[in-house]
Design a protein around this motif. Structure first.
Motif: not given
Length: 850
Positions: A561-577, A591-598
């Motif tokens: 959307g209107q936000e940009f950035g770089r993927v700093r980290a990723m997790f699954d639904e259980t919180g595991k990286a 890592g995004l600059s702001g919360a994008p719209n759903a």
């Protein structure tokens, strides 16, 4: 001199008739009009008045001098030291005095000596008496003739003097006009000479010194002029030395760069390029006209706009055509098109299906997923209902499936629509004991709009009051027909409590996935869609992303959307990286600059600089589009707002835990608005309540609603000091009900009437104190003194007012019940007749609700 008309006298004096009539009126000489005659005495009286008004005495003498003053204003343009022209106001004042030489040279008229009275003589004879009488008559006739001649001479002299004065005034005015015209010609000549001199100096001035290599690289010459009126002698000598050293080198003057400005012979028609939005200033610049002309054209069209206000494409096209130019609609999102280019040469591999669980609230959607995932998610939800979309990657014995759990409340319509748009298969959960409900029908509509196959899961089959045939019949009304009835929809009968039928449901889902043959490329730049987003303390913007193609890895530059950035980290639904996420897998991205719209698309780009460029372009485009949609104010709207009163409104600052909940709550609150009261969401966002939110609420006199969020310590201190109303909610319909109650309290109560009694007039009496008194009998209810009444004649209301007197026999009473006789006097009404009915009623207020 004989009497003449006013018109003839004006022609002799060579003055307008209206001016002469005005002077006669000011002198106190009343004439009926221009055709009325004026006598010699009136002429003398007018002359005396004119002399007095010019500061002269009543003597018949000419004015010694006349002073005339004239003042004129103008503007001239003078060049300043910086080379800019400035406008100077010039005021010319002239004062001329004219002397009457004839009046100065004319000797004083000798006063006539008084004639000595004749001495009485004794008349001795009749002859001498007769001669004396003849002599006296001759002297008297001669005296009258002399007086008449003298009057004619005075009249001629006065007329001549007035003619001279008028001629002098006309000559003076002509001379002043000639002087003004001469001054204007001189100013125009000076301005033209200055312009020619400036153009000549600009053409002949040497170029500024610059590097020879740079000049050869540029391929053109520049001619500039620098003038300083207050330069010191040392600066002048240094400048002359530089010019002498520069003049030793050959200077080439590019003749093609010299402009010859000429006035076009015909209007120039331009092709004006416009995008989705354009400001008034940019539009005027592209048409080579002043912004004031564009604003004037828009005002004639009924649209009010400022010079920096963006307007939409349709309005801009109308303005361009109105000014005689051609509009060319261009596509400005070329930078967006670069991101949409996909490489079709990548190999397609199979991917897991994305399944969305939809249905009515409290039909067991989350409980069904809870059994499949072997966790307790439903117990952790506020109020036992899901407040936002949950994405789960589940490894089942039958295969890998990605589940999306959507809310069932009516306020989450947009979230259910997004769930249907990103899914492959929809599981429609219907309670066996409840049947098809409004949100169930809405989920069917979303699935049909997205052209997604439906698998029906009839839940709660373990209950004793289940009715499976009712569920099938209700679904058949919505064209969802089971396979056993000859339809194409698979039905699975399950119980989220006991686990019965879960395996059959998973087999039906995987069977439907095999039929669809779901595939996606794993190579190339990854792309996905934002399921949900939020702001978390210590982690920043957190987005739940469902990958649609490619493989998402940490370190990838992304834009959503209107936000940009770089993927700093990723997790699954259980919180595991996790280190990578392929197609159809949901991950939580930081890592995004702001919360994008759903619902925004997430794309991986070549570099972070490219992502920032596209995001800033989208932000500017969104801002301009929003302002253009708000639109310039129309004149009729402004007039209607001036005529209407202000609408009561509830100001709200909304903060929620996730973007989807904020959107759903904002839409639900906005829909509560009516013509009399309205809800205005001043600001909505995700994350905790901060000081800026409290300051905004204090400035806009708004209340703060926190949905699954709380205020930090500094914000709590500000809330205590300012007294801002802050409400915390964890269930969405509680927040909606509280705002609805606030709106209901702002509504004006409804006034209703209720008939409490009816009296019939049997006789009419006349009273000196009360006037007409009606003798009545109460036939229904009661009649009270303080209640308003209506007089009915043949069931038609002929009067409405109040009682002046209510009596029972000779006593004043406050109330008379049915079946009782009484005397009624109606206030300010005496035309009561036998047979009329007096209706007594009461008014009471009823509270209104939204």
């Amino acid at each position: 001199m004989a009497d003449v008309t006013v018109t003839q006298f004006a022609e002799v004096l060579k003055v307008p008739v209206e001016r002469l009539l005005t002077q006669l009126d000011e002198a106190g000489i009343h004439v009926s009009g221009a055709d009325a005659t004026i006598s010699d005495e009136a002429k003398m009286e007018l002359l005396t008045f004119l002399r007095r008004s010019h500061g002269r005495t009543t003597e018949a003498t000419s004015p010694r001098k006349i002073t005339l003053q004239r003042k004129s204003q103008g503007e001239i343009k003078v060049a300043s030291a910086q080379g800019r022209a400035r406008t100077v106001n010039v005021e010319v004042r002239t004062k001329k005095t004219y002397l009457n030489r004839s009046a100065l040279q004319q000797p004083a008229r000798p006063q006539p000596e008084e004639a000595e009275p004749p001495k009485p003589e004794v008349v001795q004879t009749e002859e001498e008496v007769r001669q004396a009488q003849e002599q006296a008559a001759a002297n008297e006739a001669k005296q009258k003739e002399d007086q008449q001649r003298e009057a004619e001479q005075r009249e001629a002299s006065m007329r001549k003097r007035m003619e001279d004065e008028a001629r002098h005034l006309a000559e003076e005015e002509a001379r002043l006009r000639a002087e003004e015209e001469t001054r204007r010609q001189i100013e125009a000549r000076i301005a033209e000479e200055r312009k020619q001199a400036a153009a000549k100096v600009t053409t002949e001035a040497p170029k500024r010194p610059e590097n020879r290599d740079n000049r050869e690289a540029k391929g053109f010459q520049r001619t500039e002029l620098h003038v300083s009126s207050d330069a010191s002698a040392r600066f002048k000598k240094k400048k002359q030395h530089q010019q002498q050293s520069k003049s030793r080198r050959p200077v080439q003057v590019n003749v093609a760069s010299q402009h010859g400005f000429e006035r076009p012979a015909a209007p120039v028609k331009r092709d004006v390029q416009i995008g989705e939005t354009v400001t008034v200033a940019e539009l005027a610049q592209r048409m080579a006209v002043k912004a004031n002309e564009v604003i004037k054209v828009m005002m004639n069209m009924g649209v009010m706009a400022t010079i920096n206000q963006p307007i939409d494409q349709d309005t801009a096209v109308l303005v361009i055509e109105e000014l005689g130019h051609s509009a060319v609609v261009v596509k400005e999102n070329a930078i967006e098109d670069e991101l949409q280019v996909t490489d079709s040469s990548h190999e397609l591999t199979s991917r897991p299906p994305v399944v969305t669980v939809m249905g009515h609230v409290d039909h067991g959607k989350t409980s069904l997923l809870d059994y499949i995932r072997r966790t307790k998610v439903a117990s952790g939800e506020a109020g036992g209902i899901t407040q936002h979309i949950g994405a789960y990657h589940v490894e089942t014995p039958k295969g890998t499936i990605t589940f999306l759990d959507t809310p069932g409340h009516a306020a989450f319509t947009a979230m259910r629509a997004r769930g249907a748009q990103v899914t492959d298969i929809v599981i429609l959960v219907v309670a066996a004991d409840d049947g098809v409900m409004p949100q169930t029908a809405e989920a069917i509509q979303h699935a049909r709009a997205a052209e997604v196959p439906i698998v029906v899961a009839v839940n709660k089959i373990d209950k004793h009051d289940k009715d499976l045939d009712r569920v099938k019949n209700d679904l058949a009304k919505h064209n969802v027909i089971p396979e056993e009835w000859g339809g194409d929809t698979q039905f699975a009968y399950v119980s989220a409590k006991t686990g019965e039928g879960i395996d059959a449901l998973l087999e039906a889902v995987l069977l439907q996935a095999d039929v669809l043959e779901l595939k996606a490329p794993r190579d190339g730049l990854a792309a996905g869609v934002v399921i949900e987003s939020t702001m978390e303390k210590g982690r920043g913007a957190v987005a739940t992303v469902l990958v649609k193609r490619g493989v998402l890895k940490p370190g990838d530059p992304i834009i959503a959307g209107q936000e940009f950035g770089r993927v700093r980290a990723m997790f699954d639904e259980t919180g595991k990286a996790v280190e990578e996420a392929g197609p159809s897998l949901p991950v939580v991205v930081l890592g995004l600059s702001g919360a994008p719209n759903a619902g925004d698309d997430l794309l991986v780009v070549e570099s972070e600089r490219k992502a920032r460029e596209v995001a800033l372009y989208r932000q500017g485009k969104f801002r301009d589009t929003k302002l253009a949609k708000q639109g310039p104010a129309k004149i009729e709207d402004m007039m209607s707002q001036m005529g209407d009163g202000k609408t009561a409104s509830v100001q709200v600052v909304l903060k929620a835990d996730v973007q989807g909940s904020a959107e759903a709550l904002r839409d639900a609150l906005t829909k509560l608005s009516t013509d009399e009261v309205s809800v205005k969401v001043v600001s909505s966002g995700v994350g905790g309540i901060t000081e800026s939110d409290v300051t905004l609420a204090q400035a806009s006199n708004a209340r703060i609603i926190g949905f699954n969020v709380r205020a930090d310590s500094s914000a709590r201190n500000m809330i205590k000091e300012s007294g801002i109303d802050v409400r915390y909610y964890s269930v969405i319909y509680e927040a909606i009900d509280d705002v609805r109650s606030a709106l209901s309290g702002m509504l004006a109560p409804e006034v209703k009437e209720q008939i409490v009694g009816l009296a019939e007039v049997r006789d009419v009496f006349r009273s000196s104190k009360f006037g007409t008194v009606a003798g009545c009998i109460v036939v229904d209810g009661y009649v009270r003194r303080n209640n308003p009444i209506r007089v009915l004649r043949e069931n038609v209301v002929i009067f409405e007012g109040a009682l002046e007197s209510l009596r029972r026999f000779k006593d004043d009473v406050n109330e008379v019940r049915a079946g009782t006789e009484c005397g009624i006097a109606v206030q300010n009404y005496n035309d009561v007749r036998v047979g009329d009915q007096i209706e007594c009623f009461a008014r009471f207020e009823v509270a209104r609700t939204v």
